[in-house]
Design a protein around this motif. Structure first.
Motif, short mmCIF file in Angstrom:
data_model
loop_
_atom_site.label_atom_id
_atom_site.label_comp_id
_atom_site.label_asym_id
_atom_site.label_seq_id
_atom_site.Cartn_x
_atom_site.Cartn_y
_atom_site.Cartn_z
N GLY A 113 -22.64 10.95 -59.71
CA GLY A 113 -23.22 11.27 -58.41
C GLY A 113 -22.25 11.16 -57.26
N MET A 114 -20.96 11.33 -57.53
CA MET A 114 -19.96 11.12 -56.49
C MET A 114 -20.15 12.07 -55.30
N PHE A 115 -20.35 13.36 -55.56
CA PHE A 115 -20.45 14.31 -54.45
C PHE A 115 -21.61 13.97 -53.53
N LEU A 116 -22.80 13.70 -54.13
CA LEU A 116 -23.96 13.33 -53.33
C LEU A 116 -23.71 12.00 -52.61
N GLY A 117 -23.03 11.08 -53.30
CA GLY A 117 -22.70 9.80 -52.68
C GLY A 117 -21.81 9.96 -51.47
N LEU A 118 -20.85 10.87 -51.55
CA LEU A 118 -19.96 11.13 -50.41
C LEU A 118 -20.73 11.74 -49.25
N CYS A 119 -21.67 12.62 -49.55
CA CYS A 119 -22.49 13.22 -48.50
C CYS A 119 -23.33 12.16 -47.81
N ILE A 120 -23.90 11.24 -48.59
CA ILE A 120 -24.71 10.17 -48.02
C ILE A 120 -23.83 9.22 -47.21
N ALA A 121 -22.60 8.99 -47.69
CA ALA A 121 -21.66 8.14 -46.95
C ALA A 121 -21.34 8.75 -45.59
N PHE A 122 -21.25 10.08 -45.53
CA PHE A 122 -20.98 10.75 -44.26
C PHE A 122 -22.15 10.57 -43.30
N ILE A 123 -23.37 10.52 -43.83
CA ILE A 123 -24.54 10.24 -42.99
C ILE A 123 -24.40 8.85 -42.36
N ALA A 124 -23.93 7.89 -43.17
CA ALA A 124 -23.70 6.54 -42.65
C ALA A 124 -22.65 6.56 -41.54
N SER A 170 -28.13 4.07 -41.40
CA SER A 170 -26.73 3.98 -41.84
C SER A 170 -26.49 2.89 -42.88
N SER A 171 -27.05 1.71 -42.66
CA SER A 171 -26.81 0.61 -43.60
C SER A 171 -27.36 0.94 -44.99
N THR A 172 -28.56 1.52 -45.02
CA THR A 172 -29.14 1.89 -46.31
C THR A 172 -28.36 3.02 -46.96
N ALA A 173 -27.94 4.00 -46.14
CA ALA A 173 -27.12 5.09 -46.67
C ALA A 173 -25.82 4.55 -47.26
N TYR A 174 -25.25 3.53 -46.61
CA TYR A 174 -24.01 2.91 -47.08
C TYR A 174 -24.22 2.27 -48.46
N VAL A 175 -25.31 1.52 -48.61
CA VAL A 175 -25.58 0.85 -49.88
C VAL A 175 -25.89 1.87 -50.97
N ILE A 192 -14.63 6.75 -46.48
CA ILE A 192 -15.36 7.89 -45.94
C ILE A 192 -16.20 7.47 -44.74
N THR A 193 -16.85 6.32 -44.84
CA THR A 193 -17.64 5.84 -43.71
C THR A 193 -16.75 5.43 -42.54
N ALA A 194 -15.45 5.23 -42.81
CA ALA A 194 -14.52 4.87 -41.73
C ALA A 194 -14.23 6.05 -40.82
N LEU A 195 -14.83 7.20 -41.10
CA LEU A 195 -14.74 8.32 -40.17
C LEU A 195 -15.52 8.03 -38.89
N CYS A 196 -16.34 6.98 -38.90
CA CYS A 196 -17.16 6.67 -37.73
C CYS A 196 -16.35 6.41 -36.46
N PRO A 197 -15.10 5.87 -36.51
CA PRO A 197 -14.35 5.73 -35.26
C PRO A 197 -14.08 7.08 -34.59
N ALA A 198 -13.73 8.08 -35.39
CA ALA A 198 -13.48 9.40 -34.82
C ALA A 198 -14.77 9.98 -34.24
N ALA A 212 -24.81 4.96 -51.11
CA ALA A 212 -23.54 5.63 -51.43
C ALA A 212 -22.66 4.75 -52.30
N LEU A 213 -22.63 3.44 -52.02
CA LEU A 213 -21.85 2.51 -52.83
C LEU A 213 -22.32 2.52 -54.29
N GLN A 214 -23.64 2.56 -54.47
CA GLN A 214 -24.19 2.55 -55.81
C GLN A 214 -23.90 3.86 -56.55
N MET A 215 -23.83 4.97 -55.81
CA MET A 215 -23.68 6.27 -56.43
C MET A 215 -22.22 6.67 -56.67
N ALA A 216 -21.36 6.36 -55.72
CA ALA A 216 -19.99 6.89 -55.77
C ALA A 216 -18.91 5.83 -55.84
#
Length: 364
Positions: free
Chosen positions: A194-205, A126-131, A144-150, A133-137
């Motif tokens: 790379g926003m779309f791919l970045g958002l997908c990676i953020a969802f992985i995080a 998750s931490s690497t996916a977050y970084v 987007i990563t704040a979906l983790c509470p749900a 995603a930050l670089q890409m999008a």
């Protein structure tokens, strides 16, 4: 005599309920504080990856690195450096508190194994996916990563049968909606390619952190949260540094020697390491507060409060990078403030029935 006994019993029940209420409120406060610290962690980490050797690596490709190395290997390395610094803070704190022996003993127990599992999911993944995603999008990945509470609330209900009623679901939905309101400020014509791919990676995080928060809340209910976070940060830092970075280098055809050279350069870059030391400290405090808050008020509520980092992330980046660093593009539009207020309301709904506030006033 019977009346006295009933009166004492009634007073005991009231006192017990007050203690339970205060314990819950303290847990909520700790979880909220973790969101603030996560905001500063994000800001200091971003600043560190713009200083020293990192400026050469990212600055117009002067170092001759390929795009895939810049996107993935450097992101993994940035996460590894941060988590290693955070692990050093955690081990130092445990040593200062006289708990370092408990740390090694807990590694051999079942709760310790649970924390190691949480660390492997939330750290290297998750931490690497977050970084990345930050670089890409850009900053849109933070909400987007704040979906983790749900995600954590749903997993908490499935795995540990934690209470999740309709009111809490509505509150979580409001938090998610406000996260998207804040994230919408990053959508525009100048959005990264790379926003779309970045958002997908953020969802992985988000998925990884949702699972981690759920599992870690369970683990820290059986062991000291300070020991739990020391296990988490140490495992995350070592696995990032010794497994993920070399693995990425091998996968992308650069080899172990290449990753070793990058790692040495990163850790010996003084201007950058100052910021990584700060980001590691904030990450340690944030995760310790998150784990502690989850164990006190449950995964659903604890993660919802921690989810306020969807506001604190952009806000702290604006303070650190925009105001202090003088960098452009870090100001906050009015919709971000509106989203923050709505998120606070969502958290209130998750924590309690807002009507209880008026009922208490009436009975006072």
């Amino acid at each position: 005599m019977e009346k006295v006994s009933k009166a004492m019993s009634s007073e005991t029940i009231v006192e017990k309920n007050n203690l339970k209420s205060n314990f819950l409120k303290k847990g909520i406060s700790i979880a909220l504080f973790s969101g603030l610290m996560y905001g500063f962690y994000s800001a200091f980490l971003t600043m560190g990856m713009k200083k020293g050797i990192w400026a050469d690596w990212y600055g117009g490709n002067k170092a001759g690195l390929s795009a895939i190395v810049i996107t993935y290997v450097l992101a993994a390395l940035g996460s590894a450096v941060n988590d290693t610094c955070s692990a050093l803070w955690a081990v130092g704190y445990a040593t200062l508190k006289g708990k370092i022996g408990d740390f090694f003993r807990c590694l051999k127990t079942k709760p310790g194994g649970v924390m190691i599992l949480a660390a492997l999911i939330g750290g290297p993944i998750s931490s690497t996916a977050y970084v990345v995603a930050l670089q890409m999008a850009g900053s849109i990945v933070i909400p987007i990563t704040a979906l983790c509470p749900a995600i954590g609330a749903i997993l908490g209900r499935i795995l540990f049968k934690q209470k999740l009623n309709k009111r809490m679901l509505v509150g979580i939905g409001i938090c998610v909606l406000s996260s998207f309101m804040i994230g919408s400020t990053s959508i525009g014509g100048d959005a990264p390619k790379g926003m779309f791919l970045g958002l997908c990676i953020a969802f992985i995080a988000a998925l990884g952190w949702g699972f981690e928060g759920c599992v870690a809340g369970y683990g820290t209910s059986m062991i000291d949260s300070e020991i739990g976070i020391t296990i988490r940060q140490a495992v995350s830092g070592l696995s990032n540094l010794l497994i993920l970075v070399p693995l990425f280098s091998l996968v992308f055809g650069n080899g172990i020697k290449f990753s070793t050279n990058l790692t040495i350069q990163a850790f010996t870059s003084g201007p950058a390491m100052i910021w990584f030391a700060l980001s590691g400290l904030c990450a340690f405090v944030s995760y310790m507060s998150w784990y502690n808050g989850n164990s006190m008020c449950g995964a659903a509520l604890g993660m919802a409060c921690n989810g306020t980092y969807s506001f604190w992330g952009p806000f702290c980046c604006w303070i650190v990078l925009g105001v202090m660093g003088g960098m452009q593009g870090w100001t906050l539009p009015p919709i971000a403030w509106i989203g923050a207020v709505i998120m606070m309301f969502g958290i209130l709904i998750i924590a309690m029935n807002p009507m209880d506030l008026f009922n208490k006033n009436e009975t006072a």
